[in-house]
Design an enzyme around this catalytic site. Structure first.
Site, PDB file in Angstrom:
ATOM      1  N   GLU A  34       8.151   3.681  -6.134  1.00 57.64           N
ATOM      2  CA  GLU A  34       9.626   4.398  -4.645  1.00 57.64           C
ATOM      3  C   GLU A  34      10.374   3.729  -5.065  1.00 57.64           C
ATOM      4  OE1 GLU A  34       8.129   2.106  -0.892  1.00 57.64           O
ATOM      5  OE2 GLU A  34       5.753   2.778  -1.209  1.00 57.64           O
TER       6      GLU A  34
ATOM      7  N   HIS B 292      -5.325   3.507  10.610  1.00 60.39           N
ATOM      8  CA  HIS B 292      -4.365   2.577   9.826  1.00 60.39           C
ATOM      9  C   HIS B 292      -4.747   1.861   9.426  1.00 60.39           C
ATOM     10  CE1 HIS B 292      -0.281   0.746   8.612  1.00 60.39           C
ATOM     11  NE2 HIS B 292      -0.966   1.532   7.538  1.00 60.39           N
ATOM     12  N   HIS B 293      -4.926   1.375   8.059  1.00 60.76           N
ATOM     13  CA  HIS B 293      -5.748  -0.101   7.301  1.00 60.76           C
ATOM     14  C   HIS B 293      -4.395  -0.027   6.837  1.00 60.76           C
ATOM     15  CE1 HIS B 293     -10.488   1.499   7.362  1.00 60.76           C
ATOM     16  NE2 HIS B 293      -9.165   0.750   8.711  1.00 60.76           N
TER      17      HIS B 293
ATOM     18  N   GLU C  65       1.164   3.409  -1.496  1.00 62.37           N
ATOM     19  CA  GLU C  65       1.298   2.077  -2.618  1.00 62.37           C
ATOM     20  C   GLU C  65      -0.006   2.433  -3.688  1.00 62.37           C
ATOM     21  OE1 GLU C  65       1.525   0.583   0.987  1.00 62.37           O
ATOM     22  OE2 GLU C  65       2.995   1.740   0.821  1.00 62.37           O
TER      23      GLU C  65
ATOM     24  N   GLU D 150      10.416   7.719   4.375  1.00 59.72           N
ATOM     25  CA  GLU D 150      10.528   5.983   5.112  1.00 59.72           C
ATOM     26  C   GLU D 150      11.998   5.902   4.862  1.00 59.72           C
ATOM     27  OE1 GLU D 150       7.392   3.837   4.238  1.00 59.72           O
ATOM     28  OE2 GLU D 150       8.073   3.774   2.509  1.00 59.72           O
TER      29      GLU D 150
HETATM   30  C1  NOJ Z   1       4.711   1.215   4.172  1.00 57.16           C
HETATM   31  C2  NOJ Z   1       4.636   2.747   4.287  1.00 57.16           C
HETATM   32  O1  NOJ Z   1       4.382   3.928   3.130  1.00 57.16           O
HETATM   33  C3  NOJ Z   1       4.457   3.174   5.187  1.00 57.16           C
HETATM   34  O2  NOJ Z   1       4.507   4.439   5.768  1.00 57.16           O
HETATM   35  C4  NOJ Z   1       3.315   2.443   6.323  1.00 57.16           C
HETATM   36  O3  NOJ Z   1       3.763   2.450   7.988  1.00 57.16           O
HETATM   37  C5  NOJ Z   1       3.851   0.759   6.498  1.00 57.16           C
HETATM   38  N1  NOJ Z   1       3.595   0.371   4.766  1.00 57.16           N
HETATM   39  C6  NOJ Z   1       3.303  -0.458   6.830  1.00 57.16           C
HETATM   40  O4  NOJ Z   1       1.903  -0.142   7.034  1.00 57.16           O
HETATM   41 CA    CA Z   2       5.560   3.164   0.763  1.00 60.80          CA
END
Ligand code: NOJ
Ligand code: CA
Length: 714
Positions: free
Chosen positions: A171, A412-413, A483, A507
């Site tokens: 990132e 979502h996990h 990730e 993000e």
């Molecule tokens: C990082 C992720 O890229 C993001 O999309 C997510 O909202 C947060 N982690 C929380 O899991």
């Molecule tokens: Ca991320």
């Protein structure tokens, strides 16, 4: 005499074959040479026509026992073959893909150890793939790779487009420098407020893009990363030679292997322009066909999500303000809610209503399950159990509500980096999804990996991701991995891996920003391995409008946000902004509703890393085309030749472009929407603002009246 000459020639030929072997690509565009040097070390080199891509570069390994697996080899066999097939991906940029290469498999024997190793080269017209294979044998069974010694010696101080090498994250900002300037630029590659630790001052990750002064575009990456650590490259900048840098495990070793086994493919894609690189299918072609037999449940997904409001800091993932909770022991119904929890029934319903109204497939909900109070606790192994909702998120009610409206919720996990904890819960977690009607999960690995000392891209953890993806397939679940290690084309083999993040996504526009040229670079330094969940579509570029305390802003015009649905190929696309922001710009939102997710054909019309990318794609099973263009801070004028359209049809094009005075910084929301008529003779000149772009949807006119009043582009 004649006989002697003949024998002599044959002998010489034989020596030649064993000392050096050349291979040409099917159309002869590329050529390579394999040779053993004076120390009996394998070497390879690569050319495009007369131009040097890779100078003779050494190959081999350092093992723990026996130490040396790079010298003292002899060639005992060379097998040449050729391969040509068309195959059909489950989803993709093209509905059929040609896999055509000439292969040379060189079997080597190390004389003092009697160890056998095969190096398999596959030479395509657009590049090379090679890997090492360790056949079943008496003198090598279990072994430990201390280092892979593969080198990539390049022919000059090329321009380079790179992401800093890091064992845990991708990132980073993408850098544009000469090779000789990597060392000086490494610090600037690091994003402010980020715990990024580059491997060294000259280490880069792959995909790694270069452009030579003699006009070659060269991209180095890997394909089919399975049971092996990820590859980074460390530059010896005195000699312009890249060394392989595998991600270590806690003891500093790289890979634990057992014969028969093989490494991933090392890939070098080569072209004479940027479009050649982005049009290459080498990465997919070097992966194995789908191992999932029934793929009918794997479908592209367009989604919205309770997400951007958390990313911008407007609402929270956590339900309470507590610093720590104990899963299974904290009764959340007795705890005080913090008042800004995003994943509450009412808010989720709002997103479901929006998705239903606009025909979007799914609604991602993050922060639905207990444990977020502990998310950033680096020492805690057991943060989430993936099945216990917060009291204000009614799983059954919301899934029923969504179902009634023809929408699905997306799971979502967040694993918080504990692959160990995730593996303990995986079956229960996927079963919970099946029981409640979910068929897609966004999984994430923020934080240090537990088991401690492992990295996001070390062998054990690379194995974990694939384990999670394969197990997901058993439950007919599609995976979008954040990730995770950057992808290497494995979605051909496991097409339920529908996207990854594995780079700096949208993000970061909320965490200080991406550079305005970021999306002209990612296709070269990230998408070569597979689709990205980039989460585009942010229409309100001032983050403070959502959260007054957040001063970050999106470095893009609104028109370019539309273009990204086409330029950043993915079968999974998010409309990442909030419903209320979309309601303000419904005419522009129409493009996001219309744009396809799966394609018959993709034509990269122009592509210059760091400057611009323009691509036209034909929607799968339809006559509709979508065109997108994303440009850097200097703006750009594109000329689109529509000769790819059907000569027997006239089309209506809706063009979403930057207004004349648009600018990513001063005037990002200035856009224009106009309709014109097109034929396959049309040539359209279209300007993009600094940090801007355009999106065009093209549909055939079904009767003449539709064309009334439309200007025909000549
Ligand atoms: C990082 C992720 O890229 C993001 O999309 C997510 O909202 C947060 N982690 C929380 O899991
Ligand atoms: Ca991320």
């Amino acid at each position: 005499m004649r006989k002697i000459t003949l024998i002599l020639t044959l002998t010489l030929l034989a020596i030649n074959i064993y000392a050096s072997n050349t291979l040409k690509s099917p159309k002869g565009r590329m050529s390579m040479e394999f040779a053993l040097n004076n120390s009996g070390t394998p070497t390879y080199s690569l050319n495009l026509g007369e131009k040097v891509v890779i100078l003779p570069s050494i190959m081999g390994f350092e093992l723990v026992e026996p130490k040396d697996l790079s010298t003292g080899f002899e060639v005992i066999d060379v097998k040449n073959s050729t391969f040509d097939e068309n195959w059909t991906p489950v989803w993709g940029e093209w509905s059929t893909i040609r896999n055509n290469y000439n292969e040379m498999a060189v079997t080597l024997r190390q004389k003092n150890t009697d160890i056998t190793m095969v190096i398999r080269f596959r030479l395509f017209d657009d590049g090379l793939g090679f890997r090492y294979e360790f056949p079943l044998q008496n003198n090598l069974s279990h072994f430990i790779v201390k280092d892979e010694l593969t080198q990539f010696a390049v022919n000059g101080d090329h321009n380079a487009f790179w992401v800093a090498g890091d064992y845990d994250t991708q990132e980073y900002h993408v850098q544009k420098t000469k090779l000789s300037e990597i060392r000086g630029a490494m610090e600037g590659a690091i994003a402010p407020n980020c715990s990024q630790t580059p491997i060294s001052a000259t280490s880069v990750q792959t995909p790694f893009q270069m452009k030579s002064d003699d006009g070659l575009y060269i991209n180095i990456h890997e394909a089919a990363l399975v049971n092996y650590p990820a590859l980074s490259l460390t530059l010896d900048d005195n000699n312009m030679v890249f060394h392989s840098e595998l991600t270590p495990e806690p003891r500093g070793n790289k890979a634990y292997l057992q014969t028969p086994s093989q490494t991933p493919w090392r890939t070098i894609i080569v072209g004479t322009n940027g479009a050649d690189i982005l049009s290459s299918n080498i990465t997919l072609n070097l992966n194995e066909p789908s191992k999932i037999e029934d793929t009918s449940w794997i479908k592209p997904v367009k989604y919205v999500g309770v997400w951007w409001e958390m990313i911008t800091g407007k609402s929270s993932w956590a339900y309470t303000d507590m610093n720590s909770v104990n899963i299974g022991q904290t009764d959340f119904t007795k705890e005080k809610p913090n008042g800004i929890h995003g994943a509450n029934n009412e808010n989720v319903k709002r997103y479901i209503d929006f998705a239903a109204k606009h025909g979007l497939d799914q609604v991602l909900v993050e922060g639905w399950n207990v444990g977020w109070e502990d998310w950033f606790d680096k020492n805690k192994d057991f943060v989430f159990d993936f099945v216990t909702p917060y009291p204000d998120f009614d799983v059954k009610m919301l899934n029923a509500y969504a179902k009634e409206k023809g929408v699905k919720l997306m799971m979502h996990h967040e694993t918080s980096g504990s692959t160990r904890n995730y593996e303990r819960h995986l079956d229960t977690a996927y079963q919970f999804m099946v029981d409640n009607g979910y068929n897609a999960v966004k999984s994430g690995y923020v934080n240090n990996i537990i088991p401690r000392g492992e990295h996001h891209s070390s062998q054990l953890i690379v194995d974990h991701y694939l384990y999670a993806v394969k197990k997901a397939a058993d439950y007919k679940v599609m995976v979008n991995g954040h990730e995770m290690v950057r992808p290497t084309g494995l979605s051909r083999t496991y097409p339920n891996l529908i996207a990854n993040e594995s780079a700096r996504g949208t993000e970061y526009e909320s965490f200080g920003g991406n550079t305005p040229d970021h999306t002209t670079l990612l296709p070269f330094v990230r998408l070569i391995g597979g689709p990205m969940d980039y989460t585009p579509g942010i229409f309100e570029t001032k983050i403070s409008k959502l959260n007054p305390d957040n001063t970050s802003w999106v470095r893009s015009t609104l028109a370019r946000q539309l273009a990204l649905y086409v330029t950043m190929y993915s079968p999974l696309q998010m409309a990442a902004d909030t419903p209320e922001n979309y309601e303000r710009f419904l005419d522009a939102f129409q493009f996001i509703k219309d744009v396809a997710l799966d394609w018959d054909n993709s034509i990269y019309l122009e592509a210059e890393p760091g400057d611009y990318i323009t691509v036209a794609r034909k929607a799968k099973g339809s006559d509709n085309w979508f065109i997108g263009s994303s440009v850097d801070e200097n703006g750009h004028t594109s000329t689109i030749d529509f000769s790819f359209l059907d000569p027997d049809k006239t089309y209506i094009a809706t063009i979403y472009s930057d207004a004349k005075d648009a600018h990513y910084e001063h005037n990002p929301q200035a856009y224009e929407i106009r309709k014109v008529a097109l034929t396959n003779k049309s040539k359209l000149t279209q300007k993009s603002a600094p940090g801007g772009g355009f999106a065009i949807s093209v549909t055939p006119a079904t009767d003449k009246t539709q064309l009334k009043g439309l200007k025909i582009i000549k």
